[in-house]
Design an enzyme around this catalytic site. Structure first.
Site, PDB file in Angstrom:
ATOM      1  N   ARG A  79      -7.453  -7.129   8.818  1.00  0.00           N
ATOM      2  CA  ARG A  79      -7.738  -5.868   8.107  1.00  0.00           C
ATOM      3  C   ARG A  79      -9.233  -5.737   7.826  1.00  0.00           C
ATOM      4  O   ARG A  79      -9.798  -4.655   7.913  1.00  0.00           O
ATOM      5  CB  ARG A  79      -6.919  -5.791   6.826  1.00  0.00           C
ATOM      6  CG  ARG A  79      -5.439  -5.554   7.148  1.00  0.00           C
ATOM      7  CD  ARG A  79      -4.619  -5.293   5.927  1.00  0.00           C
ATOM      8  NE  ARG A  79      -5.133  -4.208   5.134  1.00  0.00           N
ATOM      9  CZ  ARG A  79      -4.807  -4.000   3.842  1.00  0.00           C
ATOM     10  NH1 ARG A  79      -3.952  -4.806   3.251  1.00  0.00           N
ATOM     11  NH2 ARG A  79      -5.324  -3.003   3.179  1.00  0.00           N
ATOM     12  N   GLN A 110      -7.735   3.417  -4.769  1.00  0.00           N
ATOM     13  CA  GLN A 110      -6.755   2.341  -4.564  1.00  0.00           C
ATOM     14  C   GLN A 110      -7.101   1.576  -3.293  1.00  0.00           C
ATOM     15  O   GLN A 110      -6.460   0.580  -2.972  1.00  0.00           O
ATOM     16  CB  GLN A 110      -5.349   2.940  -4.420  1.00  0.00           C
ATOM     17  CG  GLN A 110      -4.876   3.661  -5.663  1.00  0.00           C
ATOM     18  CD  GLN A 110      -3.697   4.568  -5.352  1.00  0.00           C
ATOM     19  OE1 GLN A 110      -2.549   4.149  -5.423  1.00  0.00           O
ATOM     20  NE2 GLN A 110      -3.968   5.809  -4.989  1.00  0.00           N
ATOM     21  N   HIS A 128      -7.289  -1.646  -6.867  1.00  0.00           N
ATOM     22  CA  HIS A 128      -6.479  -2.648  -6.163  1.00  0.00           C
ATOM     23  C   HIS A 128      -7.329  -3.747  -5.519  1.00  0.00           C
ATOM     24  O   HIS A 128      -6.881  -4.411  -4.593  1.00  0.00           O
ATOM     25  CB  HIS A 128      -5.592  -1.961  -5.114  1.00  0.00           C
ATOM     26  CG  HIS A 128      -4.516  -1.114  -5.734  1.00  0.00           C
ATOM     27  ND1 HIS A 128      -3.767  -0.205  -5.023  1.00  0.00           N
ATOM     28  CD2 HIS A 128      -4.067  -1.049  -7.015  1.00  0.00           C
ATOM     29  CE1 HIS A 128      -2.903   0.388  -5.848  1.00  0.00           C
ATOM     30  NE2 HIS A 128      -3.073  -0.096  -7.054  1.00  0.00           N
ATOM     31  N   CYS A 168     -14.106 -25.760  -7.010  1.00  0.00           N
ATOM     32  CA  CYS A 168     -12.975 -26.618  -7.389  1.00  0.00           C
ATOM     33  C   CYS A 168     -12.144 -27.095  -6.194  1.00  0.00           C
ATOM     34  O   CYS A 168     -11.189 -27.840  -6.379  1.00  0.00           O
ATOM     35  CB  CYS A 168     -12.082 -25.882  -8.393  1.00  0.00           C
ATOM     36  SG  CYS A 168     -11.059 -24.611  -7.621  1.00  0.00           S
ATOM     37  N   THR A 206      -3.237  10.180  -1.360  1.00  0.00           N
ATOM     38  CA  THR A 206      -2.368   9.101  -1.866  1.00  0.00           C
ATOM     39  C   THR A 206      -0.944   9.609  -2.016  1.00  0.00           C
ATOM     40  O   THR A 206      -0.728  10.763  -2.389  1.00  0.00           O
ATOM     41  CB  THR A 206      -2.876   8.522  -3.214  1.00  0.00           C
ATOM     42  OG1 THR A 206      -1.909   7.578  -3.710  1.00  0.00           O
ATOM     43  CG2 THR A 206      -3.131   9.587  -4.268  1.00  0.00           C
TER      44      THR A 206
END
Ligand code: OAD
Length: 268
Positions: A79, A110, A128, A168, A206
């Site tokens: 993507r 979004q 998002h 980490c 949307t």
């Protein structure tokens, strides 16, 4: 509800342009439809939609990532490669122009692509998340340095092991919101405040099916905003809206911006 299919500036409802130019604040919420004409698939298109062709339970949950991190990371790399190959279209440029010429304009999206930014929008609120902001699954450290994409990824992606966090050692995950996860809190809170304070709310490309983002226009309306939908298809919000403009965002948004510019002589 006033449904029109404008092909020219003259076919836009004059009351809409008047409302927009007189507005104290305009908020726009975009969805995948605005990037569709840049070649990025939407989610729910019956043929080409991502969730028509791929199973979100295998690709867009934290459980899926823990089960098969290479499958999930590789799919998002595909993507990302699509996003990098795509260019903003006239709809993205029209919203960027609206922002520079109309000072009280806020953009909520979004979309996880960066086409708004590449068209010139200064700082859209990404409800998002963003593909360009991967972070550590364990400690949350941002790992925004993406390795260069050497060639396009194959359709649907391939298995690629995610990199490890430099802090980490945890796995780096895509910087997007998955099913079952909350939206980024500060961003969503800011979006609610903006929606509730605006006097015009534009819902652009949307399906308005995904919550909590779909609640923003309803909340804006409850607080007195005029709602306007721009979409090629019907949406569940149409019946709540004063204006429904049926057609593509890349054709209608430039008509609106030009009409606003002509109507408001104070624009630069
Ligand atoms: P959807 O795929 O649900 O809806 C896309 C909408 O765009 C549809 O209503 C289409 O009719 C419309 N559309 C398509 N092409 C258009 C065009 N050229 N001009 C105008 N309208 C057009 O996509 P979203 O509404 O963005 O969430 O989906 C919302 C969320 O669902 C996404 O952000 C994603 C997904 O699950 C996450 O990934 C967290």
């Amino acid at each position: 509800m006033n449904v029109v299919q404008p092909q020219t500036e003259r076919e836009l409802p004059p009351a809409l342009i008047q409302t927009l130019t007189r507005a104290k604040r305009i908020v726009t919420l975009t969805g995948a439809g605005i990037s569709a004409e840049s070649g990025l698939p939407t989610f729910r298109d019956k043929l080409t939609g991502l969730w028509t062709n791929y199973n979100p339970a295998q690709l867009a949950t934290s459980e899926a990532f823990l089960r098969e991190p290479d499958l999930v990371w590789g799919w998002y790399k595909w993507r990302e490669s699509q996003m990098l190959a795509a260019k903003p279209n006239a709809g993205h440029y029209a919203l960027a122009k609206m922002e520079t010429q109309f000072p009280r304009f806020d953009l909520l999206t979004q979309n996880v692509d960066n086409l708004h930014e590449r068209a010139g929008s200064a700082s859209p609120f990404h409800l998002h998340g963003e593909l360009t902001k991967p972070r550590c699954f364990d400690c949350g450290t941002l790992n925004a340095i993406l390795p260069p994409m050497i060639s396009p990824e194959p359709e649907g992606g391939r298995r690629i092991n995610p990199p490890k966090c430099t802090q980490c050692g945890g796995l780096i995950r895509p910087g997007v919101v998955w099913f079952g996860e909350p939206l980024p809190e500060a961003t969503f809170d800011a979006a609610v405040t903006l929606a509730d304070a605006c006097d015009v709310f534009l819902c652009v490309g949307t399906s308005s099916l995904v919550h909590p983002a779909a609640e923003l226009p309803i909340s804006a309306k409850r607080n007195g905003a005029i709602l306007c939908i721009i979409n090629i298809e019907k949406t569940p919000l149409d019946r709540h809206s004063e204006f429904v403009l049926r057609g593509s965002t890349s054709s209608i948004l430039p008509l609106i911006v030009n009409a606003m510019y002509r109507t408001n002589a104070t624009w630069p």
